[in-house]
Write a protein that holds these residues in place. Structure first.
Motif, PDB file in Angstrom:
ATOM      1  N   LEU A 123       0.292  -1.231   0.371  1.00  0.00           N
ATOM      2  CA  LEU A 123      -0.095  -0.002  -0.011  1.00  0.00           C
ATOM      3  C   LEU A 123       0.990   1.173   0.184  1.00  0.00           C
ATOM      4  O   LEU A 123       1.643   1.238   0.325  1.00  0.00           O
ATOM      5  CB  LEU A 123      -0.951   0.426   0.935  1.00  0.00           C
ATOM      6  CG  LEU A 123      -2.079  -0.905   1.647  1.00  0.00           C
ATOM      7  CD1 LEU A 123      -2.868  -1.117   2.235  1.00  0.00           C
ATOM      8  CD2 LEU A 123      -2.517  -1.496   0.246  1.00  0.00           C
ATOM      9  N   SER A 124      -0.101   2.640  -0.628  1.00  0.00           N
ATOM     10  CA  SER A 124       1.064   3.505  -0.439  1.00  0.00           C
ATOM     11  C   SER A 124      -0.285   4.555   0.306  1.00  0.00           C
ATOM     12  O   SER A 124      -1.171   5.036  -0.198  1.00  0.00           O
ATOM     13  CB  SER A 124       1.332   4.259  -2.061  1.00  0.00           C
ATOM     14  OG  SER A 124       2.385   3.734  -2.207  1.00  0.00           O
ATOM     15  N   LEU A 125       0.552   5.029   1.663  1.00  0.00           N
ATOM     16  CA  LEU A 125      -0.377   5.844   1.695  1.00  0.00           C
ATOM     17  C   LEU A 125      -1.062   6.884   1.399  1.00  0.00           C
ATOM     18  O   LEU A 125       0.038   7.916   0.822  1.00  0.00           O
ATOM     19  CB  LEU A 125      -0.158   5.951   3.133  1.00  0.00           C
ATOM     20  CG  LEU A 125       0.276   5.363   3.995  1.00  0.00           C
ATOM     21  CD1 LEU A 125       0.388   5.636   5.168  1.00  0.00           C
ATOM     22  CD2 LEU A 125      -0.948   4.002   4.106  1.00  0.00           C
ATOM     23  N   PRO A 126      -1.736   7.985   1.481  1.00  0.00           N
ATOM     24  CA  PRO A 126      -2.574   7.583   2.513  1.00  0.00           C
ATOM     25  C   PRO A 126      -3.987   6.829   1.472  1.00  0.00           C
ATOM     26  O   PRO A 126      -4.035   6.696   0.026  1.00  0.00           O
ATOM     27  CB  PRO A 126      -4.296   8.397   2.045  1.00  0.00           C
ATOM     28  CG  PRO A 126      -3.406  10.164   1.093  1.00  0.00           C
ATOM     29  CD  PRO A 126      -1.616   9.179   0.908  1.00  0.00           C
ATOM     30  N   VAL A 127      -4.471   5.495   2.257  1.00  0.00           N
ATOM     31  CA  VAL A 127      -5.808   4.482   1.226  1.00  0.00           C
ATOM     32  C   VAL A 127      -6.934   5.028   2.666  1.00  0.00           C
ATOM     33  O   VAL A 127      -7.133   5.062   3.419  1.00  0.00           O
ATOM     34  CB  VAL A 127      -5.151   2.965   1.995  1.00  0.00           C
ATOM     35  CG1 VAL A 127      -6.270   2.292   1.509  1.00  0.00           C
ATOM     36  CG2 VAL A 127      -3.802   2.867   1.645  1.00  0.00           C
ATOM     37  N   ILE A 128      -7.455   4.868   1.362  1.00  0.00           N
ATOM     38  CA  ILE A 128      -9.440   5.822   1.315  1.00  0.00           C
ATOM     39  C   ILE A 128     -10.315   4.659   1.166  1.00  0.00           C
ATOM     40  O   ILE A 128     -10.108   4.414  -0.005  1.00  0.00           O
ATOM     41  CB  ILE A 128      -9.619   6.796   0.902  1.00  0.00           C
ATOM     42  CG1 ILE A 128      -8.414   8.437   1.073  1.00  0.00           C
ATOM     43  CG2 ILE A 128     -10.850   7.772   1.433  1.00  0.00           C
ATOM     44  CD1 ILE A 128      -7.925   8.532   3.151  1.00  0.00           C
ATOM     45  N   GLU A 129     -10.937   4.531   2.194  1.00  0.00           N
ATOM     46  CA  GLU A 129     -11.667   3.037   2.004  1.00  0.00           C
ATOM     47  C   GLU A 129     -11.764   2.134   1.063  1.00  0.00           C
ATOM     48  O   GLU A 129     -12.301   2.330  -0.019  1.00  0.00           O
ATOM     49  CB  GLU A 129     -13.490   4.515   1.172  1.00  0.00           C
ATOM     50  CG  GLU A 129     -13.996   5.757   2.001  1.00  0.00           C
ATOM     51  CD  GLU A 129     -14.204   4.918   3.679  1.00  0.00           C
ATOM     52  OE1 GLU A 129     -13.986   3.786   3.279  1.00  0.00           O
ATOM     53  OE2 GLU A 129     -14.157   5.479   4.535  1.00  0.00           O
ATOM     54  N   GLN A 130     -10.457   1.649   0.914  1.00  0.00           N
ATOM     55  CA  GLN A 130      -9.937   0.857  -0.118  1.00  0.00           C
ATOM     56  C   GLN A 130     -11.040  -0.594   0.335  1.00  0.00           C
ATOM     57  O   GLN A 130     -11.345  -1.348   1.792  1.00  0.00           O
ATOM     58  CB  GLN A 130      -8.450   0.617  -0.005  1.00  0.00           C
ATOM     59  CG  GLN A 130      -8.175  -1.126  -0.888  1.00  0.00           C
ATOM     60  CD  GLN A 130      -6.673  -0.526  -0.859  1.00  0.00           C
ATOM     61  OE1 GLN A 130      -6.120   0.488  -1.399  1.00  0.00           O
ATOM     62  NE2 GLN A 130      -6.456  -2.223  -1.149  1.00  0.00           N
ATOM     63  N   ARG A 131     -11.907  -0.742  -0.687  1.00  0.00           N
ATOM     64  CA  ARG A 131     -12.370  -1.962  -0.107  1.00  0.00           C
ATOM     65  C   ARG A 131     -11.590  -3.633  -0.632  1.00  0.00           C
ATOM     66  O   ARG A 131     -11.199  -3.254  -1.885  1.00  0.00           O
ATOM     67  CB  ARG A 131     -14.159  -1.897  -1.244  1.00  0.00           C
ATOM     68  CG  ARG A 131     -14.386  -0.774  -0.326  1.00  0.00           C
ATOM     69  CD  ARG A 131     -16.007  -1.389  -1.002  1.00  0.00           C
ATOM     70  NE  ARG A 131     -16.938  -0.684  -0.056  1.00  0.00           N
ATOM     71  CZ  ARG A 131     -18.230  -0.143  -0.246  1.00  0.00           C
ATOM     72  NH1 ARG A 131     -19.245  -1.367  -0.904  1.00  0.00           N
ATOM     73  NH2 ARG A 131     -19.465   0.887   0.262  1.00  0.00           N
ATOM     74  N   GLY A 132     -12.006  -4.414  -0.258  1.00  0.00           N
ATOM     75  CA  GLY A 132     -11.999  -6.148  -0.774  1.00  0.00           C
ATOM     76  C   GLY A 132     -13.065  -7.409  -0.183  1.00  0.00           C
ATOM     77  O   GLY A 132     -13.931  -6.158   0.822  1.00  0.00           O
ATOM     78  N   VAL A 133     -12.927  -8.275  -1.339  1.00  0.00           N
ATOM     79  CA  VAL A 133     -13.930  -9.328  -0.226  1.00  0.00           C
ATOM     80  C   VAL A 133     -13.133 -10.220   0.308  1.00  0.00           C
ATOM     81  O   VAL A 133     -11.520 -11.143  -0.209  1.00  0.00           O
ATOM     82  CB  VAL A 133     -14.217  -9.467  -1.972  1.00  0.00           C
ATOM     83  CG1 VAL A 133     -15.022 -10.716  -0.850  1.00  0.00           C
ATOM     84  CG2 VAL A 133     -14.734  -8.888  -2.248  1.00  0.00           C
ATOM     85  N   LEU A 134     -13.132 -11.293   1.431  1.00  0.00           N
ATOM     86  CA  LEU A 134     -12.392 -12.659   1.839  1.00  0.00           C
ATOM     87  C   LEU A 134     -13.786 -13.306   1.885  1.00  0.00           C
ATOM     88  O   LEU A 134     -15.020 -13.496   1.522  1.00  0.00           O
ATOM     89  CB  LEU A 134     -12.721 -11.830   3.818  1.00  0.00           C
ATOM     90  CG  LEU A 134     -11.796 -11.180   4.364  1.00  0.00           C
ATOM     91  CD1 LEU A 134     -11.805 -10.916   6.118  1.00  0.00           C
ATOM     92  CD2 LEU A 134     -10.290 -12.206   3.835  1.00  0.00           C
ATOM     93  N   ARG A 135     -13.221 -14.426   1.175  1.00  0.00           N
ATOM     94  CA  ARG A 135     -14.236 -15.474   0.752  1.00  0.00           C
ATOM     95  C   ARG A 135     -14.355 -16.023   2.463  1.00  0.00           C
ATOM     96  O   ARG A 135     -13.867 -16.755   3.119  1.00  0.00           O
ATOM     97  CB  ARG A 135     -12.624 -16.518   0.475  1.00  0.00           C
ATOM     98  CG  ARG A 135     -12.690 -16.209  -1.431  1.00  0.00           C
ATOM     99  CD  ARG A 135     -12.024 -17.152  -2.511  1.00  0.00           C
ATOM    100  NE  ARG A 135     -11.651 -18.436  -1.454  1.00  0.00           N
ATOM    101  CZ  ARG A 135     -10.451 -17.909  -1.500  1.00  0.00           C
ATOM    102  NH1 ARG A 135     -10.440 -16.823  -2.425  1.00  0.00           N
ATOM    103  NH2 ARG A 135      -9.414 -18.524  -0.929  1.00  0.00           N
ATOM    104  N   PRO A 136     -15.920 -16.449   2.233  1.00  0.00           N
ATOM    105  CA  PRO A 136     -15.850 -17.725   3.141  1.00  0.00           C
ATOM    106  C   PRO A 136     -15.856 -18.516   3.549  1.00  0.00           C
ATOM    107  O   PRO A 136     -15.109 -19.560   2.413  1.00  0.00           O
ATOM    108  CB  PRO A 136     -17.433 -17.308   3.048  1.00  0.00           C
ATOM    109  CG  PRO A 136     -17.685 -17.297   1.568  1.00  0.00           C
ATOM    110  CD  PRO A 136     -17.096 -16.716   0.916  1.00  0.00           C
ATOM    111  N   GLU A 137     -15.595 -19.994   4.337  1.00  0.00           N
ATOM    112  CA  GLU A 137     -15.124 -21.072   4.435  1.00  0.00           C
ATOM    113  C   GLU A 137     -15.152 -22.171   3.523  1.00  0.00           C
ATOM    114  O   GLU A 137     -15.141 -22.719   3.114  1.00  0.00           O
ATOM    115  CB  GLU A 137     -15.243 -21.324   5.580  1.00  0.00           C
ATOM    116  CG  GLU A 137     -13.774 -22.775   6.357  1.00  0.00           C
ATOM    117  CD  GLU A 137     -14.054 -22.724   8.089  1.00  0.00           C
ATOM    118  OE1 GLU A 137     -15.002 -23.671   8.615  1.00  0.00           O
ATOM    119  OE2 GLU A 137     -13.367 -22.224   8.529  1.00  0.00           O
TER     120      GLU A 137
END
Length: 322
Positions: free
Chosen positions: A85-99
């Motif tokens: 990451l290069s700061l600033p990071v503003i409201e970055q979204r990602g997804v975590l796969r469920p088990e």
């Protein structure tokens, strides 16, 4: 939740129910998407692990994956291959796969070339937006230094708006890893839920604190005819536009013969003390100024000016007042 439920039917899913009703409402803060989990904090895809479930051979996530495939993982699972990451990071979204689609951990890293105060906010987007219900993710987060020391962490909790890490941290120069993973706050299926359907979107912001930023503005009025010795009422607003508390300061007044009022113009003897202001806070200040007997005849402008903020030395003057 309703959109997900109806989309599930389009992909071949049936209702989640129990021996007494077609729609399972869930228990505690949890409910299955293909049931009727209205008002639940967490609604998730299911493989019928809840007590009394019907259709036990139906695996929601396996059926969905067969129907539409699966998105790629945007961040690796370990610090050695973390996303930089290069700061600033503003409201970055990602997804975590469920088990149910395979256990997922997302790791991000950033470097600070010098010590800094950092604002950090992490959580499910619904929680960050102030929603109490409807998220599919119960989130665990850890910020870890290069030496492996835990700097701060987020424990899973319910409802979504409580599952948020929001802190201001003084950090030394160096390397940091942000580790995000789905984790149920209550893995007991009688009262909570397991990890099968626990996953979904997260959002995070990491930025260096800017400090206080005081600005003074005043209400512009129509031209007034004033005689020496009379008072002029000036209404000013002092606002903290920064992201840290601004210490108490002094509001001063300057008089000029043109609209370009600066601190090089004569200063009125009257001043106002302004108390400390939290970020985004403001205060309205009314001041009566006495017109000096020595002021020359003609058109003059008066403006208010707030003293410099000690932390960042910013200063602003107002729009002129006729």
């Amino acid at each position: 939740m309703t959109l997900s439920h109806e989309s599930g039917h389009q992909m071949g899913l049936h209702h989640n129910g129990n021996p007494d009703r077609e729609y399972e409402h869930g228990h505690g803060d949890w409910g299955p998407i293909m049931g009727g989990p209205f008002g639940k904090s967490h609604v998730q895809w299911s493989k019928r692990e809840y007590p009394g479930a019907n259709n036990k051979d139906e695996d929601d996530l396996a059926i969905i994956r067969d129907a539409i495939g699966e998105i790629s993982d945007e961040a690796e699972d370990n610090p050695g291959s973390a996303m930089k990451l290069s700061l600033p990071v503003i409201e970055q979204r990602g997804v975590l796969r469920p088990e149910g689609l395979g256990k997922d951990i997302d790791v991000y890293s950033f470097d600070l070339p010098a010590s800094a105060t950092v604002n950090i906010r992490i959580g499910p987007p619904l929680g960050i937006l102030g929603e109490k219900m409807g998220t599919s993710l119960s989130l665990k987060a850890q910020l870890i230094s290069a030496s492996g020391a835990l700097i701060t962490s987020l424990a899973p909790s319910s409802p979504p708006l409580s599952n948020i890490l929001q802190e201001t941290l003084p950090l030394a120069s160096g390397h940091y890893d942000l580790v995000l993973e789905p984790l149920s706050y209550d893995p007991d299926w009688n009262t909570g839920f397991g990890e099968y359907g626990n996953g979904g979107y997260y959002s995070f912001t990491i930025e260096k604190q800017r400090g206080p930023d005081l600005v003074a503005t005043s209400k512009t009025t129509a031209r007034q005819l004033i005689s020496a010795g009379q008072d002029i009422k000036l209404v000013s607003t002092v606002a903290n536009l920064g992201d840290a508390e601004a210490a108490g300061t002094t509001l001063r007044y300057f008089i000029a013969e043109s609209p370009n009022v600066t601190q090089n113009n004569p200063e009125a003897p009257e001043t106002q003390q302004v108390a400390s202001l939290a970020p985004a806070a403001s205060v309205e200040v009314t001041q009566s100024l006495s017109v000096s007997q020595n002021l020359s005849n003609g058109h003059h402008w008066i403006a208010s000016c707030v003293d410099r903020c000690p932390a960042n030395h910013k200063q602003a003057t107002t729009a002129p007042k006729a």
